[in-house]
Design a protein around this motif. Sequence first.
Motif, PDB file in Angstrom:
ATOM      1  N   SER A   1       0.844  -1.200   0.000  1.00 45.60           N
ATOM      2  CA  SER A   1       0.000   0.000   0.000  1.00 45.60           C
ATOM      3  C   SER A   1       0.872   1.240   0.000  1.00 45.60           C
ATOM      4  O   SER A   1       0.621   2.209  -0.719  1.00 45.60           O
ATOM      5  N   ARG A   2       1.905   1.197   0.832  1.00 45.51           N
ATOM      6  CA  ARG A   2       2.793   2.347   0.914  1.00 45.51           C
ATOM      7  C   ARG A   2       3.537   2.546  -0.400  1.00 45.51           C
ATOM      8  O   ARG A   2       3.699   3.666  -0.881  1.00 45.51           O
ATOM      9  N   LEU A   3       3.974   1.443  -0.991  1.00 46.01           N
ATOM     10  CA  LEU A   3       4.716   1.538  -2.244  1.00 46.01           C
ATOM     11  C   LEU A   3       3.839   2.152  -3.327  1.00 46.01           C
ATOM     12  O   LEU A   3       4.266   3.055  -4.057  1.00 46.01           O
ATOM     13  N   VAL A   4       2.606   1.687  -3.395  1.00 47.15           N
ATOM     14  CA  VAL A   4       1.693   2.223  -4.404  1.00 47.15           C
ATOM     15  C   VAL A   4       1.470   3.711  -4.150  1.00 47.15           C
ATOM     16  O   VAL A   4       1.438   4.513  -5.085  1.00 47.15           O
ATOM     17  N   ALA A   5       1.358   4.103  -2.884  1.00 48.44           N
ATOM     18  CA  ALA A   5       1.140   5.514  -2.562  1.00 48.44           C
ATOM     19  C   ALA A   5       2.333   6.358  -3.004  1.00 48.44           C
ATOM     20  O   ALA A   5       2.164   7.428  -3.589  1.00 48.44           O
ATOM     21  N   THR A   6       3.546   5.886  -2.751  1.00 50.55           N
ATOM     22  CA  THR A   6       4.712   6.703  -3.130  1.00 50.55           C
ATOM     23  C   THR A   6       4.938   6.674  -4.627  1.00 50.55           C
ATOM     24  O   THR A   6       5.618   7.541  -5.162  1.00 50.55           O
ATOM     25  N   GLN A   7       4.392   5.659  -5.290  1.00 55.66           N
ATOM     26  CA  GLN A   7       4.643   5.565  -6.731  1.00 55.66           C
ATOM     27  C   GLN A   7       3.444   5.985  -7.566  1.00 55.66           C
ATOM     28  O   GLN A   7       3.351   5.637  -8.742  1.00 55.66           O
ATOM     29  N   ARG A   8       2.543   6.735  -6.947  1.00 60.40           N
ATOM     30  CA  ARG A   8       1.369   7.227  -7.677  1.00 60.40           C
ATOM     31  C   ARG A   8       1.747   7.860  -9.000  1.00 60.40           C
ATOM     32  O   ARG A   8       1.167   7.543 -10.030  1.00 60.40           O
ATOM     33  N   ASP A   9       2.731   8.768  -8.942  1.00 59.35           N
ATOM     34  CA  ASP A   9       3.094   9.488 -10.156  1.00 59.35           C
ATOM     35  C   ASP A   9       3.678   8.540 -11.197  1.00 59.35           C
ATOM     36  O   ASP A   9       3.414   8.656 -12.389  1.00 59.35           O
ATOM     37  N   GLN A  10       4.470   7.556 -10.697  1.00 58.51           N
ATOM     38  CA  GLN A  10       5.044   6.591 -11.640  1.00 58.51           C
ATOM     39  C   GLN A  10       3.951   5.771 -12.315  1.00 58.51           C
ATOM     40  O   GLN A  10       3.996   5.524 -13.520  1.00 58.51           O
ATOM     41  N   ILE A  11       2.960   5.375 -11.502  1.00 56.46           N
ATOM     42  CA  ILE A  11       1.861   4.581 -12.060  1.00 56.46           C
ATOM     43  C   ILE A  11       1.137   5.396 -13.122  1.00 56.46           C
ATOM     44  O   ILE A  11       0.829   4.920 -14.219  1.00 56.46           O
ATOM     45  N   GLY A  12       0.907   6.689 -12.770  1.00 56.66           N
ATOM     46  CA  GLY A  12       0.248   7.575 -13.714  1.00 56.66           C
ATOM     47  C   GLY A  12       1.040   7.699 -15.010  1.00 56.66           C
ATOM     48  O   GLY A  12       0.488   7.623 -16.114  1.00 56.66           O
ATOM     49  N   THR A  13       2.351   7.866 -14.879  1.00 56.58           N
ATOM     50  CA  THR A  13       3.206   8.004 -16.061  1.00 56.58           C
ATOM     51  C   THR A  13       3.133   6.742 -16.912  1.00 56.58           C
ATOM     52  O   THR A  13       2.984   6.806 -18.137  1.00 56.58           O
ATOM     53  N   LEU A  14       3.238   5.587 -16.246  1.00 60.94           N
ATOM     54  CA  LEU A  14       3.185   4.322 -16.985  1.00 60.94           C
ATOM     55  C   LEU A  14       1.866   4.198 -17.741  1.00 60.94           C
ATOM     56  O   LEU A  14       1.834   3.807 -18.903  1.00 60.94           O
ATOM     57  N   LYS A  15       0.798   4.568 -17.059  1.00 62.14           N
ATOM     58  CA  LYS A  15      -0.509   4.478 -17.719  1.00 62.14           C
ATOM     59  C   LYS A  15      -0.581   5.454 -18.879  1.00 62.14           C
ATOM     60  O   LYS A  15      -1.124   5.137 -19.941  1.00 62.14           O
ATOM     61  N   ALA A  16      -0.020   6.651 -18.664  1.00 61.07           N
ATOM     62  CA  ALA A  16      -0.028   7.651 -19.729  1.00 61.07           C
ATOM     63  C   ALA A  16       0.717   7.125 -20.947  1.00 61.07           C
ATOM     64  O   ALA A  16       0.377   7.442 -22.084  1.00 61.07           O
ATOM     65  N   PHE A  17       1.746   6.316 -20.704  1.00 56.77           N
ATOM     66  CA  PHE A  17       2.506   5.756 -21.825  1.00 56.77           C
ATOM     67  C   PHE A  17       1.830   4.537 -22.433  1.00 56.77           C
ATOM     68  O   PHE A  17       2.352   3.933 -23.357  1.00 56.77           O
ATOM     69  N   GLY A  18       0.719   4.126 -21.840  1.00 55.17           N
ATOM     70  CA  GLY A  18      -0.045   3.062 -22.462  1.00 55.17           C
ATOM     71  C   GLY A  18       0.090   1.692 -21.828  1.00 55.17           C
ATOM     72  O   GLY A  18      -0.331   0.699 -22.403  1.00 55.17           O
TER      73      GLY A  18
END
Lengths: 248, 788
Positions: B288-305
């Motif tokens: 849960s903590r990892l996902v919280a700190t990597q929100r922006d990374q997840i967003g970027t990955l999704k933005a890249f498809g």
Amino acid sequence: MPLEAAGTEVTPSAAEPVFRARGLTKTYRMGEVEVHALRRIDLDLFAGEFVVILGPSGGGKSTLLNILGGLDVPTSGEVIFRDHKLTGADETELTRFRREHVGFVFQFYNLIPSLTARENVALVTEIASSPMAAEEALHLVGLDDRLDHFPAQLSGGEQQRVAIARAIVKRPDVLLCDEPTGALDYATGKIVLDLLARINRDLGTTTVVITHNAAIAAMADRVIRIRSGEIVEILHNPNRMSPDQLEW
Amino acid sequence: MTTLLDRKLLRDLLHLRGQVIAIMIVVASGAMSYVAMRATWMALLESRESYYAEYRFADIFATLKRAPESLGERIRLLPGVAAIEMRVVADITLDIPGLNEPATGRLISIPRERRAMLNDLHLLQGRYPDPNRRDEAVISGAFSTANRIVPGDRIAAIFNGKWRQLQIVGVGLSPEYIYEIRPGEIFPDPRRFGVIWMSRESIAPAFDLDGAFNDLSLVLAPGASADSVIDEVDRLLDGYGGLGAIRREEQQSHRFISNELDELRVFGTWIPGIFLAVTAFLLHLALSRLVATQRDQIGTLKAFGFGNSAIGSHYLRLSLIAVAGGVAAGVIAGNLWGRSLARLYAEFFHFPRLLYRLDPQVIVVTTLISTGAALLGALGAVSRAVAIPPAESMRPEPPARFQAGLLERLGLQQVLPLSTRIILRNLERTLVKSALTTLGISLSIALLFVGFYFFDAIDHLIHVQFRRVLLEDVTVIFREPRPRAAGFELSRIPGVLRVEPFRGVAVRLRHGHRSKRLAIIGMERNADLRRAVDTRMRTHPMPPAGLLLTTSLAERLDLRPGDQVTIELLEGRRDTRVSFVAETIDDLLGLSAYMDAEALDRLIGDAGAISGAHLLLDDHQREPAFQRLRASPQIVGMTIPAAVLENFNQTMARTIGTSTTITILLACILAFGLVYNGARIALSERGRELASLRVLGFTRREIATMLLGEQAILTLFAVLPGYLIGYGLCRLIVFVIDTELVRLPLVLSARTFVGSAGIVMIAASLSGLLVNRRLKRLDLVEVLKTRE
């Protein structure tokens, strides 16, 4: 018994310098690259003055502020605060220095989210030697009606005012502000600057504000321009403007 | 092919290595305890079952006084009986070189010519006795080892009053004595008790059992009803001094092994269960903590498809890798522990071979349940990662929301220091997480609590038994009941200071449809050496009339003081009497019934006889006294409490030492894993806040207090629930352990309370210290620059 100034004084002044920095150099590695954040800076800051350090991002002004505030140490050169030599001091001494003499204001306020406004300010009074009351500090920043609000319940400007109250409550010798208006809108930014000017005037606290916003320079006694780690210019401003006259 | 996401996975793992390792260790502990206990359980069970099958362990056992072989033939023809074995079984006194006290040999007859028989003999070394030699004997393995008696040696024995030299020709084992103890005892004493097999022809005459038998075992035909066969056997043996047939479940050795198997199964379930639950919880927190700190990374990955499944499986794999590492380590460690556990069991349980092997099925189950726990723990965090909309995720997460809560409602906000308020408000904001952490820590306290409880129970047992109950130097048992005058004969032996005779009468107690076969012990009213003592160490004088029963016996027969009870005498005239329960006492060892000696004599209606006596010896004349007792033809058995105690202590030191070390280790791992992860996550969530405090002039010690104080409070809060859960588990254990063997007293010492909480606190402090080291590396400058 004649009183004579020892050594060479760079800036002749009636006031004693609060800070004396000589030959400050800071280099650090960022990955493969060596970054020269500061290159042989000589600087004096005097009691009661309002100094704006102006420069572009990455110019080294934050590094200078951090070294003055005892958060960072220079690679070479020395900094003397009154009769304390900051360079070479260990962590405990630097912590005591910050605790006793420095008030910090940050761009992002850095309040403790689990404490109310009053408690955030009171926190500092617990470790200071002769603080004012938390309520008094909050009164000075005009937040008498927000004492028991948590940070999440306050606007950005209000949070920054709590942060200023927290910085001044211990009656610091020097107030160091890192882009205090950087996260605020125009109107709120002015309120905060006005507050800083008033505190400098009323409490006589030496105040250093770093910013990339040139318009703010007009409210300072002295403006120090920094670029690429070097002081390019020091301007004396005999006619300080009040913040509400500033435009940007 | 390594994709970029795989590379990110690897780096995330490296970055989170502290937490990943902590989780791996917790997983490994669970897997280890499951593998070790499950594999040992299977080893014991399989070894026992194959031993029983191969060596034809009987289903039903009966002892009697004397019956002609023709009666045995009638039993053989009973419906439901597949095979029988008629034997002569007797206890003899042995003179062991180098042993002051006499030893007891359980003499068992075997056929003259070797043939397949029930409870068959397995020869470890040497040979079967020569049909033409009357003095040849095979001795049991444990007895051989303990006394260093090997084939070729000779030992002296008293056969029904006559000295005989036995020529040892072999060393053997039997499924009847996998756990080889003297009847009625709990711990083996191979120095002073052993089984001796000799041909029936060479021993029957000495006991006047030529052409007769006094022991019967039988195997049931498939599908036969044990109860009806027992009824028939009892009916047939009734006129021959039958003491009532018992089924395999009541056979002493079988029962001890079954009890051990039950314990292994219970411990092998709930200990791994605790660890799996904690694994799921820790993974949930960390991810849960990892996902919280990597929100922006997840967003970027999704933005890249990158699709939801790619991102979901990315975080799932992270938790699966941690679990896989833990399972692998746990299986290896569990296998090692299982092996040493099996070796330890092999010292107590004598099998021809203990079939320890790591069944692949155990590995598969371990992997499946650990993976299940990992998925359970990861699910919430992963679905949150998948649900993050790309645009929103690149904005920073809103600041932690605090509001007036419990503190304000309680009016404590003025009273408590600010640092305490910070700690309490953080705890309140993450109430569920805090509660679960506390629960986890309390489980580790409970684990230790149970570990320490065993010491308490055994200390108490020893104290009561050896300091309050067994006050004699030696107890002698006569071959058959003797007149009271036999007591005076004993008192004339030089060195015997005091003689307290006792009587044991074999009976079947009956209450309604419940019954129990046992011996009523008649005790002298003014006895000092043996007394009825309850768990609270109060001595109970014998009631002038009626029975004094142990609570476990009373419960089993559903009897309460005042109730009438039917007594079927299994010796003498074998008729039925009625008496009543005068009192019940909480006794520690098994099921016993006591009566005042004179009341017992009156009940039976004879002049009074004694079965044996408790003796107090003069310290300076022990040797000659023992020599005289050993030489007495009337005495078939002697027990020496001091020797039993010494043996007991040695056994305990070995068995409990290992298991306690492992329990402490496991509990520490649990507490350590929970506190470490909790503190690391708190550090990650509040790093910026703590750095700000450092900038304001707070010392590292002060911010460490604010960060670790939270964990300290959670640990402190865990103490009471830990005690309660531990107490509950102790009760469960007391319940699981067969009360007819031993009733573990539920006594708890200060050591248990202090030790269980203390060790967990030490483990918690150590993990706190480890996190404290990371506080030193808190980068003040970096933290101030950016908004999280």
